[in-house]
Every structure is written in structure tokens, then in C-alpha cells.
Write a protein that holds these residues in place. Structure first.
Motif, PDB file in Angstrom:
ATOM      1  N   GLU A 233      40.347 -42.244  16.988  1.00 26.20           N
ATOM      2  CA  GLU A 233      40.020 -41.210  16.009  1.00 26.20           C
ATOM      3  C   GLU A 233      40.954 -41.251  14.804  1.00 26.20           C
ATOM      4  OE1 GLU A 233      37.824 -38.313  14.300  1.00 26.20           O
ATOM      5  OE2 GLU A 233      37.391 -39.398  16.154  1.00 26.20           O
ATOM      6  N   GLN A 234      42.224 -41.503  15.031  1.00 25.94           N
ATOM      7  CA  GLN A 234      43.201 -41.555  13.942  1.00 25.94           C
ATOM      8  C   GLN A 234      42.803 -42.580  12.885  1.00 25.94           C
ATOM      9  OE1 GLN A 234      45.737 -39.834  13.082  1.00 25.94           O
ATOM     10  NE2 GLN A 234      46.818 -41.144  11.633  1.00 25.94           N
ATOM     11  N   VAL A 235      42.162 -43.653  13.305  1.00 30.97           N
ATOM     12  CA  VAL A 235      41.745 -44.709  12.382  1.00 30.97           C
ATOM     13  C   VAL A 235      40.372 -44.405  11.801  1.00 30.97           C
ATOM     14  CG1 VAL A 235      41.142 -47.157  12.202  1.00 30.97           C
ATOM     15  CG2 VAL A 235      43.168 -46.456  13.503  1.00 30.97           C
ATOM     16  N   ARG A 236      39.477 -43.874  12.623  1.00 32.90           N
ATOM     17  CA  ARG A 236      38.094 -43.678  12.174  1.00 32.90           C
ATOM     18  C   ARG A 236      37.977 -42.703  11.017  1.00 32.90           C
ATOM     19  NH1 ARG A 236      36.534 -43.526  17.739  1.00 32.90           N
ATOM     20  NH2 ARG A 236      36.303 -41.262  17.587  1.00 32.90           N
ATOM     21  N   HIS A 237      38.878 -41.715  10.923  1.00 32.23           N
ATOM     22  CA  HIS A 237      38.708 -40.716   9.867  1.00 32.23           C
ATOM     23  C   HIS A 237      39.364 -41.147   8.550  1.00 32.23           C
ATOM     24  CE1 HIS A 237      42.891 -39.378  10.320  1.00 32.23           C
ATOM     25  NE2 HIS A 237      42.705 -38.630   9.250  1.00 32.23           N
ATOM     26  N   ARG A 238      39.958 -42.331   8.533  1.00 34.34           N
ATOM     27  CA  ARG A 238      40.577 -42.850   7.322  1.00 34.34           C
ATOM     28  C   ARG A 238      39.787 -44.066   6.831  1.00 34.34           C
ATOM     29  NH1 ARG A 238      45.567 -41.175   6.160  1.00 34.34           N
ATOM     30  NH2 ARG A 238      46.161 -43.159   5.228  1.00 34.34           N
ATOM     31  N   PRO A 239      39.854 -44.382   5.529  1.00 32.65           N
ATOM     32  CA  PRO A 239      39.051 -45.494   4.986  1.00 32.65           C
ATOM     33  C   PRO A 239      39.723 -46.851   5.126  1.00 32.65           C
ATOM     34  CG  PRO A 239      40.185 -44.383   3.195  1.00 32.65           C
ATOM     35  CD  PRO A 239      40.527 -43.610   4.459  1.00 32.65           C
ATOM     36  N   LEU A 240      40.455 -47.063   6.224  1.00 36.76           N
ATOM     37  CA  LEU A 240      41.158 -48.327   6.401  1.00 36.76           C
ATOM     38  C   LEU A 240      40.193 -49.498   6.496  1.00 36.76           C
ATOM     39  CD1 LEU A 240      43.631 -50.104   7.062  1.00 36.76           C
ATOM     40  CD2 LEU A 240      43.370 -49.396   9.454  1.00 36.76           C
ATOM     41  N   PHE A 241      39.183 -49.376   7.376  1.00 37.79           N
ATOM     42  CA  PHE A 241      38.225 -50.466   7.567  1.00 37.79           C
ATOM     43  C   PHE A 241      36.996 -50.226   6.694  1.00 37.79           C
ATOM     44  CE2 PHE A 241      40.691 -50.669  11.493  1.00 37.79           C
ATOM     45  CZ  PHE A 241      40.935 -52.031  11.574  1.00 37.79           C
ATOM     46  N   GLN A 242      36.613 -51.244   5.952  1.00 42.99           N
ATOM     47  CA  GLN A 242      35.460 -51.139   5.058  1.00 42.99           C
ATOM     48  C   GLN A 242      34.593 -52.385   5.201  1.00 42.99           C
ATOM     49  OE1 GLN A 242      36.537 -50.155   0.999  1.00 42.99           O
ATOM     50  NE2 GLN A 242      38.288 -48.926   1.686  1.00 42.99           N
ATOM     51  N   SER A 243      33.282 -52.179   5.043  1.00 41.48           N
ATOM     52  CA  SER A 243      32.342 -53.288   5.080  1.00 41.48           C
ATOM     53  C   SER A 243      32.250 -53.924   3.703  1.00 41.48           C
ATOM     54  CB  SER A 243      30.955 -52.809   5.513  1.00 41.48           C
ATOM     55  OG  SER A 243      31.002 -52.255   6.816  1.00 41.48           O
ATOM     56  N   GLN A 244      32.184 -55.240   3.676  1.00 40.36           N
ATOM     57  CA  GLN A 244      32.088 -55.933   2.397  1.00 40.36           C
ATOM     58  C   GLN A 244      30.669 -55.822   1.857  1.00 40.36           C
ATOM     59  OE1 GLN A 244      34.485 -59.510   1.860  1.00 40.36           O
ATOM     60  NE2 GLN A 244      34.884 -59.498   4.065  1.00 40.36           N
ATOM     61  N   PRO A 245      30.520 -55.789   0.537  1.00 37.80           N
ATOM     62  CA  PRO A 245      29.220 -55.528  -0.071  1.00 37.80           C
ATOM     63  C   PRO A 245      28.128 -56.505   0.329  1.00 37.80           C
ATOM     64  CG  PRO A 245      30.978 -55.299  -1.697  1.00 37.80           C
ATOM     65  CD  PRO A 245      31.604 -55.863  -0.451  1.00 37.80           C
ATOM     66  N   ASP A 246      28.480 -57.773   0.597  1.00 36.67           N
ATOM     67  CA  ASP A 246      27.440 -58.746   0.906  1.00 36.67           C
ATOM     68  C   ASP A 246      27.171 -58.872   2.395  1.00 36.67           C
ATOM     69  OD1 ASP A 246      29.751 -59.914   1.673  1.00 36.67           O
ATOM     70  OD2 ASP A 246      29.418 -61.834   0.679  1.00 36.67           O
ATOM     71  N   GLY A 247      27.697 -57.906   3.169  1.00 35.93           N
ATOM     72  CA  GLY A 247      27.434 -57.919   4.595  1.00 35.93           C
ATOM     73  C   GLY A 247      28.413 -58.715   5.426  1.00 35.93           C
ATOM     74  N   ASP A 248      29.470 -59.234   4.816  1.00 35.19           N
ATOM     75  CA  ASP A 248      30.500 -59.937   5.575  1.00 35.19           C
ATOM     76  C   ASP A 248      31.173 -58.977   6.552  1.00 35.19           C
ATOM     77  OD1 ASP A 248      29.986 -62.288   4.383  1.00 35.19           O
ATOM     78  OD2 ASP A 248      31.775 -62.373   3.130  1.00 35.19           O
ATOM     79  N   PRO A 249      31.933 -59.482   7.508  1.00 29.95           N
ATOM     80  CA  PRO A 249      32.535 -58.601   8.527  1.00 29.95           C
ATOM     81  C   PRO A 249      33.395 -57.493   7.930  1.00 29.95           C
ATOM     82  CG  PRO A 249      32.756 -60.905   9.153  1.00 29.95           C
ATOM     83  CD  PRO A 249      32.222 -60.895   7.746  1.00 29.95           C
ATOM     84  N   THR A 250      33.423 -56.366   8.627  1.00 30.40           N
ATOM     85  CA  THR A 250      34.288 -55.253   8.249  1.00 30.40           C
ATOM     86  C   THR A 250      35.745 -55.689   8.361  1.00 30.40           C
ATOM     87  OG1 THR A 250      32.670 -53.631   9.002  1.00 30.40           O
ATOM     88  CG2 THR A 250      34.967 -52.902   8.848  1.00 30.40           C
ATOM     89  N   VAL A 251      36.549 -55.313   7.363  1.00 28.15           N
ATOM     90  CA  VAL A 251      37.950 -55.740   7.326  1.00 28.15           C
ATOM     91  C   VAL A 251      38.844 -54.562   6.944  1.00 28.15           C
ATOM     92  CG1 VAL A 251      37.420 -58.124   6.716  1.00 28.15           C
ATOM     93  CG2 VAL A 251      37.727 -56.431   4.902  1.00 28.15           C
ATOM     94  N   PRO A 252      40.133 -54.597   7.332  1.00 29.30           N
ATOM     95  CA  PRO A 252      41.074 -53.584   6.850  1.00 29.30           C
ATOM     96  C   PRO A 252      41.375 -53.824   5.378  1.00 29.30           C
ATOM     97  CG  PRO A 252      42.214 -55.225   8.176  1.00 29.30           C
ATOM     98  CD  PRO A 252      40.755 -55.538   8.276  1.00 29.30           C
ATOM     99  N   VAL A 253      41.452 -52.738   4.605  1.00 30.98           N
ATOM    100  CA  VAL A 253      41.612 -52.865   3.149  1.00 30.98           C
ATOM    101  C   VAL A 253      43.014 -52.479   2.697  1.00 30.98           C
ATOM    102  CG1 VAL A 253      40.782 -52.045   0.905  1.00 30.98           C
ATOM    103  CG2 VAL A 253      39.163 -52.521   2.747  1.00 30.98           C
ATOM    104  N   ALA A 254      43.436 -51.264   2.976  1.00 29.11           N
ATOM    105  CA  ALA A 254      44.764 -50.819   2.546  1.00 29.11           C
ATOM    106  C   ALA A 254      45.229 -49.695   3.455  1.00 29.11           C
ATOM    107  CB  ALA A 254      44.744 -50.348   1.089  1.00 29.11           C
ATOM    108  N   ALA A 255      46.531 -49.633   3.669  1.00 22.98           N
ATOM    109  CA  ALA A 255      47.094 -48.637   4.586  1.00 22.98           C
ATOM    110  C   ALA A 255      47.554 -47.392   3.843  1.00 22.98           C
ATOM    111  CB  ALA A 255      48.259 -49.253   5.367  1.00 22.98           C
ATOM    112  N   PHE A 256      46.850 -47.029   2.779  1.00 23.80           N
ATOM    113  CA  PHE A 256      47.164 -45.811   2.037  1.00 23.80           C
ATOM    114  C   PHE A 256      45.892 -45.313   1.364  1.00 23.80           C
ATOM    115  CE2 PHE A 256      47.797 -49.352  -0.861  1.00 23.80           C
ATOM    116  CZ  PHE A 256      47.155 -48.934  -2.021  1.00 23.80           C
ATOM    117  N   THR A 257      45.896 -44.047   0.967  1.00 24.91           N
ATOM    118  CA  THR A 257      44.781 -43.460   0.221  1.00 24.91           C
ATOM    119  C   THR A 257      45.332 -42.699  -0.970  1.00 24.91           C
ATOM    120  OG1 THR A 257      44.807 -41.400   1.508  1.00 24.91           O
ATOM    121  CG2 THR A 257      43.434 -43.194   2.338  1.00 24.91           C
TER     122      THR A 257
END
Length: 299
Positions: A233-257
């Protein structure tokens, strides 16, 4: 190579070493003269040990003492690689900010070995202060096998006192360990504390001990699998993991908001060398020069 643009950045990641004669810009004055930030990321320092060509990048873990600190086991995560990227990004940002103030470019030399030692700064500083004979295992910060693994976080004398009082209230023998009043006491009794805690923690599951620690206001957690960590839950409510626009695998983006805007994916990750020609053209390099550089194996 002549670069005439007053702005720009060139990066050369993952070099086994960065010899002075390999500079894309002839010398430091050439860099500052055009206001260019030239960044090179190497496994080892320019003036120190140079790994031979083809040496795996994870050798930095061996050279830095990381594997030694992990009791001879190579960590199965690329943390030095990613930390080197953070280090390089900070260095580049700082250099570009400095250029906005003084108009001078910068030659940035980032070493993966340095990064690994920075990640172990407290331990590295301690080894400069005292020899290995002074090293000791902190029982209050240990990982203990149960049905799973339970990690304890009670390194101070006060936390140790509360830990053993709680264990005593549950009927476990404490051997007077709740009376250890100083860090020197904890250090002197560390092996005995570790053995005693190991025996106690084997009596219940890691989940049980985690709840027990929380109920008693103590720091302790069950070791989670990576799969559990990325779905908690701690990870799911933050935008750490994002899907790439062309459908590539979901990846971690940044550890801050940020309160507004913030880091997010807007396009796919570029392929290796995909924008080389475009970048060199923006720096004033002619198509013929680019062709020559490619023929010579420079790019």
C-alpha cells in the motif's frame, strides 16, 4: 573535436576508465571556453586503479568493500549503478547551475567506486578512524531467522532496555540485558545479545514478531520479498511506478513528488545512440564530421 555551441552537455557513461587522452574536448580550458558540461562516469577514479576493458560493472562492489560488508556475498541489486546515475545527475545539475552564474563549463568525473563508498559513508569514515579490530556487530540492528526473517531496530541503550523488559514480561529470560546502560555496554555484550535474541526470535514467526514489536512501540519488521514490496500500500498510493506511453513495461520513475507537476513519463525510453546525430548537430557538428566520427568508432 571542436564544439562551438555555448551550451550543452555530453555524457559518456559506463567507461571502464577515463584516460585523459580520450576526452571529447581536448582539455579543461576547451570545456570552460565553450561553456560545456562534459560528464564521464567511470568504474574507477581517473588517477587511481583502472579496471581493464571488459571488466563487469559489478566489480565496483568488490573493489569498494561492499561484498566484504555483505559477508562475502554479492548483492543481487544494481544499487551502485543507480546511485551513480543519481550522483551524475546531481553533478550535472550543479555544474549547469554554476554555469548560469559564472558562464564557465565544467569537466565532471564521476567514479562508481566513489559512489559505492559514499553509500557506505558511516562505515568508511569509521574505518578511517579506527582499524578493523574495533568493528562490532550491533545486536539491536540484526536480522534474525524465524519462520521468515525478522529485522530488529533497537540500537540505543534505551531501546535495548525496553526490548528486554517487553521480552521479560512475555516470560523470556533476559540475563540482565535490560540493565545495559551505555553503548559501550551494548558493544561489549553484542555477541551474547545476538545469540540470546536469535534463540528467542526462533520461537515465533516473523509476522508474529512484527506485530509484537509494533504493539510494544519497538522498531521491527518482517523481511518482505521484492514482489511484496512493489505491491504494498505504501507504494501503490504514490506515483513511483508508471506505465510508458507506448505500452512498454511499467517502471519506477522518481522517488519524490511535487505539490504540482512533478516527474512523469511523457515518451518511451530512447534506444542506445538513438539521438547521437541530433545532439551532435545541435552542437554544431557537420554531417561529414559525424560520419567521420562514426567511421573512427568515436560514436
Amino acid at each position: 573535436m571542436r564544439i562551438s555551441s555555448p551550451k550543452g552537455l555530453i555524457g559518456r557513461p559506463h567507461e571502464p576508465a577515463v584516460p585523459a587522452h580520450a576526452d571529447l574536448v581536448g582539455d579543461h580550458e576547451g570545456v570552460t571556453g565553450v561553456g560545456l558540461a562534459l560528464a564521464a562516469v567511470a568504474r574507477d577514479e581517473r588517477a587511481g586503479h583502472c579496471a581493464p576493458d571488459g571488466t563487469p560493472l559489478w566489480f565496483s562492489r568488490a573493489l569498494s568493500g561492499v561484498i566484504d560488508r555483505c559477508h562475502g556475498r554479492k548483492p543481487a541489486v544494481a544499487f551502485i549503478d543507480y546511485a551513480s546515475g543519481y550522483n551524475a545527475a546531481f553533478a550535472i545539475s550543479a555544474a549547469l547551475f554554476a554555469r548560469s552564474r559564472d558562464g564557465q563549463g565544467q569537466h565532471i568525473d564521476c567514479a562508481m567506486l566513489d559512489t559505492a563508498l559514499i553509500l557506505m559513508a558511516p562505515q568508511a569514515a569509521a574505518h578511517l578512524y579506527a582499524d578493523d579490530s574495533d568493528e562490532w556487530a550491533d545486536a539491536g540492528l540484526g536480522a534474525y531467522p524465524t519462520a521468515g526473517v525478522f529485522v530488529l531496530g533497537t540500537p540505543t541503550p534505551e531501546q535495548n532496555r525496553r526490548l528486554w523488559l517487553a521480552l521479560r514480561a512475555d516470560g523470556h529470560p533476559t540475563h540482565g540485558y535490560e540493565d545495559l546502560a551505555t553503548f559501550e555496554d551494548l558493544r561489549r555484550h553484542a555477541p551474547a545479545l545476538t545469540r540470546a535474541l536469535g534463540e528467542i526470535f526462533r520461537t515465533r514467526t516473523a509476522d508474529d514478531w512484527e506485530q509484537w514489536a509494533h504493539d510494544h512501540g519497538l522498531a521491527g519488521e518482517r523481511v518482505q520479498t521484492l514482489n511484496e514490496a512493489v505491491t504494498q500500500e505504501q507504494v501503490r498510493h504514490r506515483p513511483l511506478f508508471q506505465s510508458q506511453p507506448d505500452g512498454d513495461p511499467t517502471v519506477p520513475v522518481a522517488a519524490f513528488t511535487y505539490d504540482h507537476d512533478g516527474p512523469h513519463l511523457t515518451r518511451r525510453s530512447p534506444g542506445f545512440g538513438e539521438h547521437t546525430d541530433q545532439i551532435l548537430e545541435e552542437l554544431g557538428t557537420s554531417p561529414q564530421e559525424i560520419k567521420q566520427l562514426r567511421a573512427a568508432g568515436v560514436i
